[in-house]
Structures are given as C-alpha cells and as structure tokens.
Design an enzyme around this catalytic site. Sequence first.
Site, PDB file in Angstrom:
ATOM      1  N   ASP A   1      34.508  63.552 -31.656  1.00 23.29           N
ATOM      2  CA  ASP A   1      34.990  64.910 -31.915  1.00 23.29           C
ATOM      3  C   ASP A   1      34.996  65.649 -30.572  1.00 23.29           C
ATOM      4  O   ASP A   1      33.964  66.128 -30.125  1.00 23.29           O
ATOM      5  CB  ASP A   1      34.106  65.615 -32.941  1.00 23.29           C
ATOM      6  CG  ASP A   1      34.607  67.031 -33.210  1.00 23.29           C
ATOM      7  OD1 ASP A   1      34.184  67.625 -34.222  1.00 23.29           O
ATOM      8  OD2 ASP A   1      35.412  67.540 -32.396  1.00 23.29           O
TER       9      ASP A   1
ATOM     10  N   TYR B   1      28.843  69.751 -35.409  1.00 27.64           N
ATOM     11  CA  TYR B   1      29.732  70.445 -36.358  1.00 27.64           C
ATOM     12  C   TYR B   1      31.138  69.917 -36.146  1.00 27.64           C
ATOM     13  O   TYR B   1      31.611  69.843 -35.003  1.00 27.64           O
ATOM     14  CB  TYR B   1      29.680  71.951 -36.098  1.00 27.64           C
ATOM     15  CG  TYR B   1      30.646  72.794 -36.900  1.00 27.64           C
ATOM     16  CD1 TYR B   1      31.699  73.469 -36.271  1.00 27.64           C
ATOM     17  CD2 TYR B   1      30.517  72.928 -38.277  1.00 27.64           C
ATOM     18  CE1 TYR B   1      32.587  74.259 -36.994  1.00 27.64           C
ATOM     19  CE2 TYR B   1      31.403  73.720 -39.018  1.00 27.64           C
ATOM     20  CZ  TYR B   1      32.430  74.379 -38.366  1.00 27.64           C
ATOM     21  OH  TYR B   1      33.314  75.159 -39.088  1.00 27.64           O
TER      22      TYR B   1
ATOM     23  N   LYS C   1      41.113  73.492 -29.667  1.00 31.09           N
ATOM     24  CA  LYS C   1      40.759  74.523 -28.670  1.00 31.09           C
ATOM     25  C   LYS C   1      41.673  74.487 -27.441  1.00 31.09           C
ATOM     26  O   LYS C   1      42.805  74.955 -27.511  1.00 31.09           O
ATOM     27  CB  LYS C   1      39.274  74.395 -28.323  1.00 31.09           C
ATOM     28  CG  LYS C   1      38.367  74.713 -29.542  1.00 31.09           C
ATOM     29  CD  LYS C   1      36.911  74.612 -29.202  1.00 31.09           C
ATOM     30  CE  LYS C   1      36.047  74.610 -30.447  1.00 31.09           C
ATOM     31  NZ  LYS C   1      35.790  75.957 -30.986  1.00 31.09           N
TER      32      LYS C   1
END
Length: 434
Positions: free
Chosen positions: A241, A146, A274
């Site tokens: 990612d 994702y 994050k």
Amino acid sequence: MTSSTDRNLQLFERAKALIPGGVNSPVRAFKAVGGTPRFVQRAQGAYFWDANGKQYTDYIGSWGPMILGHGHPAVVEAVQKAVLEGFSYGAPTEREVELAEEIVRLVPSIEMVRLVSSGTEAAMSAIRLARGATGRSKLIKFEGCYHGHADALLVKAGSGLATFGNPTSAGVPPEVVQHTLVLEYNNIAQLEEAFALHGAEIACLMIEPIAGNMNFVRASVPFMKRCRELCTQHGALLAFDEVMTGFRVALGGAQSVYAQLISGFEPDMTVMGKVIGGGMPLAAFGAKRAVMQQLAPLGAVYQAGTLSGNPVATACGLATLREIAKPGFYEALEARTRSLVAGLIGAARDAGLTLTGDSEGGMFGFFLLDALPQNYATVMTTDGPRFNRFFHGMLERGVYFAPALYEAGFVSAAHTDADIAATVEAARAVFAAG
Ligand code: KE4
C-alpha cells in the site's frame, strides 16, 4: 483566537449542524488533539491561510498529495487547460494512457495499472483482485496500518493467530472480517506462525512499507524479507500500500528503497494515491500483466468507476509526476525534510525533552519517545496530553502539523530552508514554554 469573532469557530459550529462532526473526514475534526479545526480559505506554496486570515506553514499538504506545494504554476496551468476541454466523459482518453505509461515507467514492478478515485477504492479493488487471482479468501494486514475504509479492512487483531479479526467499526458484520488476520508490524514470529497455520488460504498480505498511519514506522529489512519469502513460498500476493509512500518517499516509492536493501525485491501488487493525483481525486492499483488481466472487462474480477481516470485529475497527476521526475527533486526534498527532523530533535534535546524522529524523501514522523517505535503498541505509549500541548503550541505559532500523534508529516518542494528554520525556532519556544 477563541472569541466569537473566530471565523474558524463560527464555521465549525455551522458545519457541525449539517455535516457529521463538522468534517468530511474524521481526522480533520481535531478530535485527538482538541480545539477548533482551521477552515482553509486558500493555500499557496508551503502555506495556507485560515478563515481568520492567519498564515500557517503546512506540513500536512492534504495528507501527502501536495508534494510540489500548493498551486504549482505548471500544475495549475495543466488543470486550467484540462477543464476547458471538458470535466468528465466516461470514455477513455489519451491522458489516461500517458499516466499509465508514466506509472509503469517509474514503478518497474507494475506492468499494468487501473486508475480509480481514492486510496480506499484502490486498496479494496486490489484485495478483490488478489482474491480472484488466487482463488483464496484470507488476507493479512498489520496493526497500525490503514488501507482505507473498505469493510474488510476495518478490523483489529483477533484474540490470537488462530482467530481472525474483529470489526473496528460499527456497521461491519463480523463475517465480513472473518477472513482478515491482523498481525503485529515487524513481528517475524507472528508472521511465520500465521503462514504456518493459514498459508494455503492467504490471497494477499497488504502492508504499508513505511507505515504513515502510525506516524512513521519502517518495516525492518528482515521483516520485509520474510514477508516477501513467505508470500512467494505460499503463493500469496505481496501487496504494497503505497498510497502515502508512492512518489512521496522516492520516485519509485518505498519499494525502490527496499529494492536497494533486499536484492531483487519487488511486491506483487502496488496500491497508489495522493501524490499520483497531485491533490485531485485519483488513485491506482497495479501488478504484473497476468494478475491485472483478470480484471473486467478481460477477466472475472469486477471493478469499475464513473470518474475513474477523470481527465482533469489525470492532467493534475501527470503535471505533478513530470515535475517530481526532474533531476535533483528528491535530493533537495530529502535534505530539507531531514533538516526539519534534526532540528526538532535538537530543539527538544536542548530543552531536556525526549523526541525522536525519522524521514524518507518528503515524508517524516516524530515521536515524543526516546527511541523509534517498531509497532503500533509502542507508538501509542506516547504521552498524549504532551503531544497535544506541542501540537497546539505550534499551531498558535503558525505551524500546522498533523492533529494526531499517529499521523505522518509531509514537506513539499515549496518549503524553504527559512521555513524549516522558523519551524524549529517555534518548536524551541514551545518546548521552553513547557
Ligand atoms: P483515501 O481513501 O483516503 O484516498 O486513501 C485511503 C488510504 C489508503 N492507504 C494509506 C496508506 C493511506 O494513508 C490512506 C489515507 N490516509 C489518510 C491519512 N492517514 C487520509 C486522511 C483522511 O483519512 O482524511
């Protein structure tokens, strides 16, 4: 607690009247596991307290950002100081330069970086940049990975390698995902074939190097090596990612783990989020200078953001990075995370149940399977109802794991050995209850 005095339930009913599903991000709604989401009143260290005042040991930590635990004094102090200087200016600040310098220092594959406000924005912008830099349109991603909810990424595998993806979401026109090819994670044969068929058209291959959106699945070394080789051979950009793995699995992210396994390994682009914001809205994407300089205002690839590099978020992120860069931080975090996974495996084994797991740094996953899965299809063979029973059994005992069997877990520096031991004891009780 399910009575009408349950404030979580009351708040959830109120929320559902005004906010779709009662949440501002779908995974929070407990749809996969059932039951009532816990509305957090406050959090501190390794814990949070829900609307009924019940304490939970938090293994989500905002889905990764809270690597120091909630409310770390140095981070709180930095944010308090920053807000007194102003919330947002829409103008450059020294702290953005300091954060860029830290990122470039800690992630050698990055020569220049652009700050944004979410992982979705970072991944979306990185793809646009890859397409602009290569003049190509095609994109490879992997099932189970994702990269946020940009239209081009809401796609599932087509009927075959010659066909491109189909939308996984309503509202995404088929033509938007027609350039996205979805392959099976860790499937070298598919990778080889995709590049043989489309190599000259591929702008970038985007991958979660350790896939935390299918719980915890590592890219095998041979697979990652072929991703690197084929991207180099065909002039495509290898985009890591690391929104979840960046500064979470190691100070240099997952790419530093693969650099120890594959000589000279580095990706061409990196997407981060994050941890980099320490819990505030901050993400980033970076690459070599030649690629990044194609971004506006220098180059032809447009990208922008009102709150990009926000002074309060950068204060939070910088304070976080300074703490995690201290000697011994990751060794201690990794040891505690490993002891959690080993404890869960042992508790299940002693109860005659199958459970396996893995971890890297402060990120972990466990599966009610007898072997670590290598791809999404295998992850999804997990007995869902059995996972849900385990999830709720732990929740009742004050342990907050991810409310979905395809999500990773996170340990913070605030989790103590006693917390880990108590979690394992709770697991023993849940397994014993069947
Ligand atoms: P955000 O737009 O949610 O900041 O980041 C998107 C994203 C990009 N890349 C990776 C590897 C990610 O894990 C994420 C977001 N992760 C999810 C948890 N699986 C965030 C939780 C949520 O969606 O509420």
